[in-house]
Design a protein around this motif. Structure first.
Motif, PDB file in Angstrom:
ATOM      1  N   ASP A 401       0.059   3.558   1.916  1.00 45.39           N
ATOM      2  CA  ASP A 401      -1.340   4.118   2.523  1.00 45.39           C
ATOM      3  C   ASP A 401      -0.832   4.974   3.718  1.00 45.39           C
ATOM      4  N   LEU A 402      -2.078   5.353   4.384  1.00 45.19           N
ATOM      5  CA  LEU A 402      -1.931   6.200   5.647  1.00 45.19           C
ATOM      6  C   LEU A 402      -1.228   5.512   6.610  1.00 45.19           C
ATOM      7  N   ARG A 403      -0.952   4.120   6.830  1.00 45.98           N
ATOM      8  CA  ARG A 403      -0.359   3.437   7.886  1.00 45.98           C
ATOM      9  C   ARG A 403       1.073   3.370   7.292  1.00 45.98           C
ATOM     10  N   LYS A 404       1.336   3.775   6.396  1.00 47.62           N
ATOM     11  CA  LYS A 404       2.800   3.380   5.716  1.00 47.62           C
ATOM     12  C   LYS A 404       3.153   2.308   5.199  1.00 47.62           C
ATOM     13  N   GLN A 405       2.034   1.579   4.866  1.00 38.28           N
ATOM     14  CA  GLN A 405       2.031   0.088   4.272  1.00 38.28           C
ATOM     15  C   GLN A 405       2.070   0.090   2.649  1.00 38.28           C
ATOM     16  N   CYS A 426     -14.949  -1.286 -14.590  1.00 40.17           N
ATOM     17  CA  CYS A 426     -13.735  -1.273 -13.940  1.00 40.17           C
ATOM     18  C   CYS A 426     -13.516  -1.924 -12.607  1.00 40.17           C
ATOM     19  N   VAL A 427     -12.522  -2.765 -12.562  1.00 41.93           N
ATOM     20  CA  VAL A 427     -12.315  -3.403 -11.284  1.00 41.93           C
ATOM     21  C   VAL A 427     -10.858  -3.355 -10.642  1.00 41.93           C
ATOM     22  N   MET A 428     -10.578  -2.998  -9.398  1.00 37.76           N
ATOM     23  CA  MET A 428      -9.511  -2.604  -8.831  1.00 37.76           C
ATOM     24  C   MET A 428      -8.952  -4.086  -8.102  1.00 37.76           C
ATOM     25  N   GLN A 429      -8.142  -4.780  -8.466  1.00 35.68           N
ATOM     26  CA  GLN A 429      -7.578  -6.089  -7.911  1.00 35.68           C
ATOM     27  C   GLN A 429      -6.352  -5.757  -7.095  1.00 35.68           C
ATOM     28  N   ARG A 430      -6.386  -6.084  -5.828  1.00 34.80           N
ATOM     29  CA  ARG A 430      -5.235  -5.896  -4.877  1.00 34.80           C
ATOM     30  C   ARG A 430      -4.556  -7.048  -4.898  1.00 34.80           C
ATOM     31  N   ASP A 431      -3.284  -6.753  -5.108  1.00 35.98           N
ATOM     32  CA  ASP A 431      -2.259  -7.925  -4.859  1.00 35.98           C
ATOM     33  C   ASP A 431      -1.386  -7.930  -3.435  1.00 35.98           C
ATOM     34  N   THR A 432      -1.196  -6.748  -2.948  1.00 36.38           N
ATOM     35  CA  THR A 432      -0.562  -6.521  -1.590  1.00 36.38           C
ATOM     36  C   THR A 432      -1.078  -5.348  -0.834  1.00 36.38           C
ATOM     37  N   GLY A 433      -1.316  -5.617   0.347  1.00 34.10           N
ATOM     38  CA  GLY A 433      -1.789  -4.413   1.159  1.00 34.10           C
ATOM     39  C   GLY A 433      -3.053  -4.547   1.809  1.00 34.10           C
ATOM     40  N   ASN A 434      -3.257  -3.741   2.672  1.00 36.52           N
ATOM     41  CA  ASN A 434      -4.541  -3.651   3.520  1.00 36.52           C
ATOM     42  C   ASN A 434      -5.806  -3.441   2.668  1.00 36.52           C
ATOM     43  N   PRO A 435      -6.833  -4.303   2.796  1.00 38.47           N
ATOM     44  CA  PRO A 435      -8.067  -4.326   1.918  1.00 38.47           C
ATOM     45  C   PRO A 435      -8.780  -2.979   2.356  1.00 38.47           C
ATOM     46  N   ILE A 436      -8.558  -2.760   3.691  1.00 44.46           N
ATOM     47  CA  ILE A 436      -9.438  -1.480   3.929  1.00 44.46           C
ATOM     48  C   ILE A 436      -8.781  -0.063   3.213  1.00 44.46           C
ATOM     49  N   SER A 437      -7.364   0.104   3.139  1.00 46.41           N
ATOM     50  CA  SER A 437      -6.849   0.962   2.667  1.00 46.41           C
ATOM     51  C   SER A 437      -7.121   0.894   0.927  1.00 46.41           C
ATOM     52  N   TRP A 438      -6.932  -0.264   0.489  1.00 47.60           N
ATOM     53  CA  TRP A 438      -7.458  -0.294  -0.924  1.00 47.60           C
ATOM     54  C   TRP A 438      -8.813   0.148  -1.250  1.00 47.60           C
ATOM     55  N   ARG A 439      -9.779  -0.090  -0.271  1.00 51.74           N
ATOM     56  CA  ARG A 439     -11.066   0.543  -0.501  1.00 51.74           C
ATOM     57  C   ARG A 439     -11.178   2.077  -0.366  1.00 51.74           C
ATOM     58  N   GLN A 440     -10.434   2.677   0.502  1.00 47.40           N
ATOM     59  CA  GLN A 440     -10.048   3.906   0.578  1.00 47.40           C
ATOM     60  C   GLN A 440      -9.774   4.431  -0.874  1.00 47.40           C
ATOM     61  N   LEU A 441      -8.931   3.912  -1.411  1.00 48.88           N
ATOM     62  CA  LEU A 441      -8.138   4.201  -2.808  1.00 48.88           C
ATOM     63  C   LEU A 441      -9.418   4.225  -3.762  1.00 48.88           C
ATOM     64  N   TRP A 442      -9.935   3.349  -3.791  1.00 38.05           N
ATOM     65  CA  TRP A 442     -11.120   3.059  -4.676  1.00 38.05           C
ATOM     66  C   TRP A 442     -12.151   4.022  -4.535  1.00 38.05           C
ATOM     67  N   LYS A 443     -12.462   4.627  -3.316  1.00 37.98           N
ATOM     68  CA  LYS A 443     -13.325   5.635  -2.974  1.00 37.98           C
ATOM     69  C   LYS A 443     -12.948   6.957  -3.330  1.00 37.98           C
ATOM     70  N   HIS A 444     -11.414   7.250  -3.376  1.00 39.36           N
ATOM     71  CA  HIS A 444     -10.840   8.432  -3.836  1.00 39.36           C
ATOM     72  C   HIS A 444     -11.205   8.401  -5.301  1.00 39.36           C
ATOM     73  N   LEU A 445     -10.950   7.330  -5.846  1.00 41.75           N
ATOM     74  CA  LEU A 445     -11.101   7.151  -7.544  1.00 41.75           C
ATOM     75  C   LEU A 445     -12.372   7.649  -7.918  1.00 41.75           C
TER      76      LEU A 445
END
Length: 458
Positions: A401-405, A426-445
């Motif tokens: 992510d943008l924080r290099k995580q 479609c469901v995006m299930q996060r295993d590892t990483g920041n939930p806020i960054s995961w939401r940003q990726l979902w939004k990009h998608l």
């Protein structure tokens, strides 16, 4: 017969709901008692080292001794050794309280955060939980958004004690300094950058301060607490306060954040100091308003941005659905979890889906999946698959992510019939990483020009 998952203290593993770098988390059901739990599974293979096993055993030893309203409860554990591999899947099975409300930070819009009242409500609960850990002589050392969960009533639960350390003997009160460098860079205290031993309690207090900032801002304050980070350098020099999001904090909460994020651990605000701070001391406006109001307030930023409408369109609103499908426990069907829209309408009926990073599309999975892969590749996300699993197409994804995580997770797409035509869920299930960054990726998608035209909004 293929080996299967064991029954753990009367609970059967029924649905994968998440995971981490080295583990998978399942929803587990005791059908006789009509109870639900979570089961964290760490597989044992021929390559599993003794050191790794001892680390997990230490985590279980520490976690099982902790009993507090704001700490995820450890219920039981079973270890299946390799010699039983013909019948059962070898692994360490940790039975834990199910945080049916999912991740706290899954409900927070990036760069927006939550309102002052919600941040205050959960800050008090986080303080209570961490202060209890310290009273028990335990330092968490990995306080971050992904380790803050919600139960079915919206109560905050601190989870994941894999990096915890015992720094104090309860009987004598004798303490020790710590030396192991661990944690995630955006949340770790600056004194961990040196090779000197550090004190446990100030390190956790720093993590509490970063999480308070993140709740209010919808992002972490910096990549890492070193001169390599522009934002941290500006913080040290005092120049950051004229910049967003710092400039939107009131003076009261800003003084609390600055006290917890004091660079010198000897001068840093303690958790007791934080409790007595005027911003924290006031009576919570949310504590007496009930679970539905709390759920609405938590997700307000997602409603304001339109994200919640995409995750739970009108056609799958809870009051229009039969939520008694595959859910034997009332703890799943609480007013809080229903208000959070944690049940998805699928072909087989309503299903518990503790991820708000999801959407419906009006094209079939075979059409949607290539578009998803193309969009993720364009965002420098690595993809493996798709794999066919049951009636779903699954894509394994990973990136930074943008924080290099590092983040890792799955994109699951299954068929969903809508108004007589085949669509997709479609469901995006996060295993590892920041939930806020995961939401940003979902939004990009879902915002991508190739996918957006097919996303269902009603």
């Amino acid at each position: 017969m293929a080996p299967k998952y064991p029954t753990v203290a009367g609970y059967q593993l029924v649905q994968k709901i998440g995971g981490g770098g080295f583990s998978t988390v399942f929803r587990a059901v005791n059908f006789d008692d009509h109870r639900v739990a979570a089961c964290k599974v760490i597989l044992i293979t021929d390559q599993t080292a003794d050191k790794d096993r001892k680390t997990v055993e230490k985590e279980m030893r520490v976690h099982s001794a902790l009993k507090h309203e704001n700490v995820l409860e450890f219920l039981n554990a079973v270890i299946v050794e390799l010699k039983h591999r013909n019948h059962y899947i070898p692994g360490i099975y940790m039975l834990l309280e199910l945080a049916a409300g999912g991740d706290l930070f899954d409900k927070i819009a990036p760069d927006v955060g939550v309102g002052d009242d919600v941040a205050h409500y959960y800050f008090q609960q986080m303080l209570s939980g961490v202060q209890y850990l310290h009273q028990e002589g335990v330092c968490h050392r990995d306080l971050k958004p992904e380790n803050l969960l919600l139960d079915s009533a919206g109560v905050l639960k601190i989870s994941d004690f894999g990096l915890s350390a015992v720094f104090k003997l309860k009987d004598s009160g004798k303490t020790r300094t710590l030396s192991e460098r661990c944690g995630s860079l955006p949340y770790v205290a600056p004194e961990l950058n040196s090779q000197k031993p550090y004190h446990a309690e100030p390190a956790d207090a720093w993590g509490v301060g970063v999480i308070l900032f993140t709740m209010l801002a919808g992002n972490t304050p910096w990549d890492e607490p070193t001169q390599n980070s522009r934002e941290f350098s500006l913080y040290v020099s005092g120049e950051i306060y004229d910049e967003a999001p710092w400039d939107r904090f009131g003076p009261n909460v800003l003084s609390l954040i600055r006290g917890l994020l004091e660079i010198d651990p000897h001068k840093r605000m303690t958790l007791a100091d934080a409790w007595s701070h005027p911003w924290c001391m006031r009576t919570s406006q949310l504590a007496s308003q009930g679970p539905a109001v709390l759920a609405d307030r938590i997700t307000q930023s997602l409603r304001d941005t339109g994200d919640l409408e995409l995750a739970a369109p009108d056609f799958s609103r809870q009051q229009e659905m039969d939520v008694d499908v595959d859910m034997p426990s009332a703890t799943h069907q609480s007013q809080f979890t229903q208000s959070l829209m944690l049940f998805s309408q699928t072909q087989s009926g309503a299903r518990y889906t503790p991820h708000l990073t999801r959407f419906y599309a009006n094209v079939p999975p075979t059409h949607l999946m290539p578009l998803v892969q193309q969009t993720l590749h364009a965002n420098n996300v690595q993809c493996k698959g798709p794999f066919v699993e049951g009636e779903s197409l699954r894509l394994r994804i990973a990136g930074y992510d943008l924080r290099k995580q590092l983040f890792k997770g799955w994109v699951d797409i299954e068929a969903f019939h809508y108004r007589g035509a085949e669509g997709s869920f479609c469901v995006m299930q996060r295993d590892t990483g920041n939930p806020i960054s995961w939401r940003q990726l979902w939004k990009h998608l879902i915002s991508d020009e190739h996918i957006n035209p097919y996303v269902l909004r009603k």
